[in-house]
Design an enzyme around this catalytic site. Structure first.
Site, PDB file in Angstrom:
ATOM      1  N   GLU A 156      37.738   5.310 -42.178  1.00  0.00           N
ATOM      2  CA  GLU A 156      38.651   6.451 -41.998  1.00  0.00           C
ATOM      3  C   GLU A 156      38.100   7.320 -40.870  1.00  0.00           C
ATOM      4  OE1 GLU A 156      39.199   8.507 -45.702  1.00  0.00           O
ATOM      5  OE2 GLU A 156      39.563   6.639 -46.816  1.00  0.00           O
ATOM      6  N   SER A 161      30.147   4.797 -40.877  1.00  0.00           N
ATOM      7  CA  SER A 161      28.980   4.198 -41.553  1.00  0.00           C
ATOM      8  C   SER A 161      28.852   4.746 -42.970  1.00  0.00           C
ATOM      9  CB  SER A 161      27.703   4.510 -40.777  1.00  0.00           C
ATOM     10  OG  SER A 161      27.796   3.998 -39.473  1.00  0.00           O
ATOM     11  N   ILE A 189      41.663  -0.545 -38.116  1.00  0.00           N
ATOM     12  CA  ILE A 189      41.919  -1.648 -39.052  1.00  0.00           C
ATOM     13  C   ILE A 189      42.419  -2.899 -38.310  1.00  0.00           C
ATOM     14  CG2 ILE A 189      43.115  -2.334 -41.177  1.00  0.00           C
ATOM     15  CD1 ILE A 189      40.996   0.064 -41.334  1.00  0.00           C
ATOM     16  N   THR A 190      41.599  -3.943 -38.313  1.00  0.00           N
ATOM     17  CA  THR A 190      41.961  -5.206 -37.653  1.00  0.00           C
ATOM     18  C   THR A 190      43.162  -5.816 -38.374  1.00  0.00           C
ATOM     19  OG1 THR A 190      39.650  -5.521 -37.037  1.00  0.00           O
ATOM     20  CG2 THR A 190      41.062  -7.480 -36.963  1.00  0.00           C
ATOM     21  N   GLU A 279      30.597 -11.648 -45.734  1.00  0.00           N
ATOM     22  CA  GLU A 279      31.406 -11.305 -44.564  1.00  0.00           C
ATOM     23  C   GLU A 279      30.516 -11.126 -43.337  1.00  0.00           C
ATOM     24  OE1 GLU A 279      33.139  -7.916 -46.351  1.00  0.00           O
ATOM     25  OE2 GLU A 279      34.151  -9.206 -47.785  1.00  0.00           O
ATOM     26  N   ARG A 305      23.676 -24.145  -8.520  1.00  0.00           N
ATOM     27  CA  ARG A 305      23.615 -23.166  -7.437  1.00  0.00           C
ATOM     28  C   ARG A 305      22.306 -23.306  -6.641  1.00  0.00           C
ATOM     29  NH1 ARG A 305      26.396 -20.040  -3.933  1.00  0.00           N
ATOM     30  NH2 ARG A 305      25.454 -17.972  -3.660  1.00  0.00           N
ATOM     31  N   GLN A 373      23.506 -12.226 -15.113  1.00  0.00           N
ATOM     32  CA  GLN A 373      22.482 -12.057 -14.080  1.00  0.00           C
ATOM     33  C   GLN A 373      22.212 -13.389 -13.379  1.00  0.00           C
ATOM     34  OE1 GLN A 373      21.622  -9.111 -13.347  1.00  0.00           O
ATOM     35  NE2 GLN A 373      20.129  -9.597 -11.767  1.00  0.00           N
ATOM     36  N   GLY A 377      26.812 -12.343  -8.576  1.00  0.00           N
ATOM     37  CA  GLY A 377      27.986 -11.513  -8.268  1.00  0.00           C
ATOM     38  C   GLY A 377      29.296 -12.066  -8.801  1.00  0.00           C
ATOM     39  N   GLU A 404      22.018  -0.052 -36.511  1.00  0.00           N
ATOM     40  CA  GLU A 404      21.129   0.942 -37.140  1.00  0.00           C
ATOM     41  C   GLU A 404      21.253   0.883 -38.661  1.00  0.00           C
ATOM     42  OE1 GLU A 404      23.265   1.673 -34.643  1.00  0.00           O
ATOM     43  OE2 GLU A 404      21.820   1.888 -33.024  1.00  0.00           O
TER      44      GLU A 404
HETATM   45  C1  LIG Z   1      37.118  -3.465 -33.057  1.00  0.00           C
HETATM   46  C2  LIG Z   1      36.831  -2.869 -34.415  1.00  0.00           C
HETATM   47  C3  LIG Z   1      37.306  -3.517 -35.544  1.00  0.00           C
HETATM   48  C4  LIG Z   1      37.115  -2.944 -36.811  1.00  0.00           C
HETATM   49  N1  LIG Z   1      37.716  -3.509 -37.898  1.00  0.00           N
HETATM   50  C5  LIG Z   1      37.669  -2.841 -39.084  1.00  0.00           C
HETATM   51  C6  LIG Z   1      38.460  -3.284 -40.197  1.00  0.00           C
HETATM   52  O1  LIG Z   1      39.160  -4.294 -40.122  1.00  0.00           O
HETATM   53  N2  LIG Z   1      38.431  -2.555 -41.345  1.00  0.00           N
HETATM   54  C7  LIG Z   1      37.665  -1.428 -41.480  1.00  0.00           C
HETATM   55  O2  LIG Z   1      37.671  -0.830 -42.549  1.00  0.00           O
HETATM   56  N3  LIG Z   1      36.893  -0.998 -40.448  1.00  0.00           N
HETATM   57  C8  LIG Z   1      36.902  -1.645 -39.250  1.00  0.00           C
HETATM   58  N4  LIG Z   1      36.179  -1.182 -38.182  1.00  0.00           N
HETATM   59  C9  LIG Z   1      35.339  -0.006 -38.351  1.00  0.00           C
HETATM   60  C10 LIG Z   1      33.833  -0.285 -38.210  1.00  0.00           C
HETATM   61  O3  LIG Z   1      33.359  -0.944 -39.347  1.00  0.00           O
HETATM   62  C11 LIG Z   1      33.165   1.087 -37.949  1.00  0.00           C
HETATM   63  O4  LIG Z   1      33.432   1.387 -36.584  1.00  0.00           O
HETATM   64  C12 LIG Z   1      31.690   1.058 -38.234  1.00  0.00           C
HETATM   65  O5  LIG Z   1      31.472   1.005 -39.613  1.00  0.00           O
HETATM   66  C13 LIG Z   1      30.970   2.294 -37.671  1.00  0.00           C
HETATM   67  O6  LIG Z   1      31.634   3.472 -37.978  1.00  0.00           O
HETATM   68  P1  LIG Z   1      31.959   4.527 -36.816  1.00  0.00           P
HETATM   69  O7  LIG Z   1      32.539   3.785 -35.674  1.00  0.00           O
HETATM   70  O8  LIG Z   1      32.762   5.617 -37.400  1.00  0.00           O
HETATM   71  O9  LIG Z   1      30.549   5.060 -36.330  1.00  0.00           O
HETATM   72  P2  LIG Z   1      29.639   6.198 -37.042  1.00  0.00           P
HETATM   73  O10 LIG Z   1      29.401   5.868 -38.457  1.00  0.00           O
HETATM   74  O11 LIG Z   1      30.196   7.521 -36.707  1.00  0.00           O
HETATM   75  O12 LIG Z   1      28.272   5.982 -36.263  1.00  0.00           O
HETATM   76  C14 LIG Z   1      28.048   6.450 -34.926  1.00  0.00           C
HETATM   77  C15 LIG Z   1      26.610   6.082 -34.553  1.00  0.00           C
HETATM   78  O13 LIG Z   1      25.697   6.763 -35.449  1.00  0.00           O
HETATM   79  C16 LIG Z   1      24.832   5.815 -36.048  1.00  0.00           C
HETATM   80  N5  LIG Z   1      24.496   6.211 -37.426  1.00  0.00           N
HETATM   81  C17 LIG Z   1      25.346   6.617 -38.408  1.00  0.00           C
HETATM   82  N6  LIG Z   1      24.661   6.858 -39.543  1.00  0.00           N
HETATM   83  C18 LIG Z   1      23.361   6.565 -39.281  1.00  0.00           C
HETATM   84  C19 LIG Z   1      22.142   6.565 -40.041  1.00  0.00           C
HETATM   85  N7  LIG Z   1      22.130   6.917 -41.332  1.00  0.00           N
HETATM   86  N8  LIG Z   1      20.994   6.189 -39.437  1.00  0.00           N
HETATM   87  C20 LIG Z   1      20.986   5.826 -38.132  1.00  0.00           C
HETATM   88  N9  LIG Z   1      22.090   5.784 -37.347  1.00  0.00           N
HETATM   89  C21 LIG Z   1      23.254   6.144 -37.914  1.00  0.00           C
HETATM   90  C22 LIG Z   1      25.598   4.500 -36.049  1.00  0.00           C
HETATM   91  O14 LIG Z   1      24.736   3.389 -36.165  1.00  0.00           O
HETATM   92  C23 LIG Z   1      26.312   4.583 -34.702  1.00  0.00           C
HETATM   93  O15 LIG Z   1      25.440   4.164 -33.689  1.00  0.00           O
HETATM   94  C24 LIG Z   1      36.356  -1.755 -36.927  1.00  0.00           C
HETATM   95  C25 LIG Z   1      35.844  -1.133 -35.786  1.00  0.00           C
HETATM   96  C26 LIG Z   1      36.108  -1.649 -34.545  1.00  0.00           C
HETATM   97  C27 LIG Z   1      35.642  -0.881 -33.320  1.00  0.00           C
END
Ligand SMILES: Cc1cc2nc3c(=O)[nH]c(=O)nc-3n(C[C@H](O)[C@H](O)[C@H](O)COP(=O)(O)OP(=O)(O)OC[C@H]3O[C@@H](n4cnc5c(N)ncnc54)[C@H](O)[C@@H]3O)c2cc1C
Length: 433
Positions: A156, A161, A189-190, A279, A305, A373, A377, A404
């Site tokens: 959401e 995370s 959401i994929t 998964e 090359r 690399q 180019g 992380e």
């Molecule tokens: C292309 C794509 C497909 C996806 N498909 C789905 C799907 O089908 N269904 C679904 O539900 N979700 C999906 N997601 C969501 C995906 O699982 C989330 O993007 C992911 O869980 C990270 O959440 P966030 O992007 O909000 O990053 P955030 O949680 O905001 O994190 C931002 C940064 O902070 C770091 N961070 C956060 N907490 C900590 C901690 N405690 N310690 C250290 N570092 C931390 C993270 O590692 C990251 O580098 C998808 C995302 C993308 C981009």
């Protein structure tokens, strides 16, 4: 014709004649059984004959229709069934087969792989493990045949995370108890806006003392009134796949769509956590497929090359890179394979999967960058698919558990299995001083 193409030394992509998967042949019989190798070769042949020709159009045009056509071809050939239980008409193949499937499909096209993964893995796995018999029959048979497309809705705007702590979507039981009213938003959401069903996690008891005691999972039919497809994200890579922002406005979901039935109300956290290792193990295989393809292009190119009168492969700066790429690729595969075999044996493999996933994700990125690399180019143009692999690779470090978060999880499991209190460096059973 551009002047460059009249130069007989200029290497076109077609000249490289990369045979997908050639790097897998030597030594693979030490890792995989004969049956597994036969499955791989048959599937690779199917992909090269039926899917590979669609891949450039999916990528170039960001074409969902062709991506979906590729998915349907997999379905028509029966390939969606292989990971489903035999009790509902599937082929009952386990996690090792899933990783073979993911590696081969990942090497062909990432958009098709995630379309498959979101539907046949992420949507289906929780229902396979926890669904009622009626839910399995009603929904999974349609997913296996390709008649319906699935998705999973956890993330959401405020829950990334911290998927549980940040969750705001609610599903409140009606007075009759026959249904729940769903309100909230899901992001990234994929398959989201194209899916027939979404496995949605929501708070069924927002006042629970701990948030993870008040979450449930629902099978949400997307023809439900109040369901809003807010927007599609245009992605950097995996072009052609669908990634959606969705909203639920007072959507009424029948109680029979609660995954696992009444006994699983407020126990959605168990469903969420149980499927994650499998998964994530599958996602490793997709990264390995992408990395393998980049590796195969680079090794061929370096062998063709010529600069300073020598094949560039003969320069230490290039040759060492090729050896390191090989080691990273094989290390990723070995870690993933061990985790998959543990899962197939019914063992818990949280630490092994987490380590495999952050290793495969990071190695994939490094391998693709090194391949670029080596190719120089021309890799920064669209003559070779390396720039696409570069864009496809990055998301691996962020989705399905960021690098992380996976390291955090791995460290927690290490200390838990050692039974050491990491703060004090003592075993948990140590008598207090
Ligand atoms: C292309 C794509 C497909 C996806 N498909 C789905 C799907 O089908 N269904 C679904 O539900 N979700 C999906 N997601 C969501 C995906 O699982 C989330 O993007 C992911 O869980 C990270 O959440 P966030 O992007 O909000 O990053 P955030 O949680 O905001 O994190 C931002 C940064 O902070 C770091 N961070 C956060 N907490 C900590 C901690 N405690 N310690 C250290 N570092 C931390 C993270 O590692 C990251 O580098 C998808 C995302 C993308 C981009």
């Amino acid at each position: 014709m551009p002047k460059e193409y009249t130069n007989p030394d200029f290497i076109t992509y077609e000249d490289l004649g990369v045979q997908l998967g050639e790097s897998m042949f030597p030594g693979s019989h030490f890792l995989y059984t004969e049956e597994e190798r036969t499955f791989r070769l048959n599937f690779r042949k199917f992909l090269l004959d039926n899917i590979a020709s669609l891949a450039p159009q999916i990528e170039r045009e960001y074409n969902w229709d062709i991506c979906y056509e590729a998915y349907q071809r997999l379905a028509r050939a029966g390939y969606l069934k292989f990971s489903f239980p035999t009790s509902i008409g599937g082929h009952g193949k386990g996690f090792v087969y899933r990783t073979i499937f993911g590696e081969e499909l990942g090497a062909i096209n990432s958009a098709v792989t995630v379309t498959y993964g979101a539907s046949a893995n992420l949507f289906a796995a929780p229902i396979i493990h926890f669904g009622t018999e009626d839910q399995k029959k009603k929904y999974l048979t349609k997913i296996m045949s390709g008649e319906a497309l699935g998705a999973i809705g956890i993330t959401e705007p405020s829950a990334g995370s911290d998927a549980v702590g940040g969750m705001k979507t609610t599903a409140i039981k009606t007075a009759s108890g026959n249904s729940y009213i769903l309100n909230g938003e899901k992001r990234f959401i994929t398959n989201g806006s194209k899916a027939d069903y979404i496995l949605v996690y929501a708070l069924t008891n927002p006042n629970a003392p701990k948030k993870n005691q008040g979450i449930s999972a629902f099978i949400f039919p997307t023809n439900t009134p109040g369901f809003e497809r807010v927007k599609e994200f245009e992605l950097v890579g995996r072009r052609g796949s669908i990634n959606s922002y969705l909203r639920f406005n007072n959507c009424e979901v029948p109680a029979e769509n609660l995954v696992g039935g009444p006994a699983m109300e407020n126990k959605g956290i168990k469903i969420m956590m149980t499927g994650l290792d499998g998964e994530r193990c599958f996602t490793c295989s997709q990264y390995i497929g992408v990395a393998r393809f980049a590796f195969e292009i680079a090794t061929r190119y370096a062998n063709r090359r010529v600069q300073f009168g020598k094949k560039i492969q003969e320069f230490e700066g290039i040759g060492f890179k090729i050896s390191e790429m090989y080691a990273k690729l094989e290390a990723s595969r070995l870690m993933m394979l061990r985790a998959a075999r543990m899962l197939d044996a019914g063992q818990t493999a949280t630490k092994e999967v987490a380590a495999a996933k952050f290793t495969a994700a990071t190695s994939q990125m490094e391998i693709v960058v090194d391949a670029m690399q080596i190719v120089g180019g021309i890799s920064y143009t669209k003559e070779y698919p390396l720039e696409q692999l570069y864009r496809d690779a990055k998301i691996a470090q962020m989705a399905a558990g960021t690098v992380e978060i996976l390291k955090f999880l791995c460290e927690r499991e290490i200390y838990s299995s050692l039974k050491l209190d990491k703060a004090e460096g003592k075993t948990k059973n140590d008598p207090k001083p």
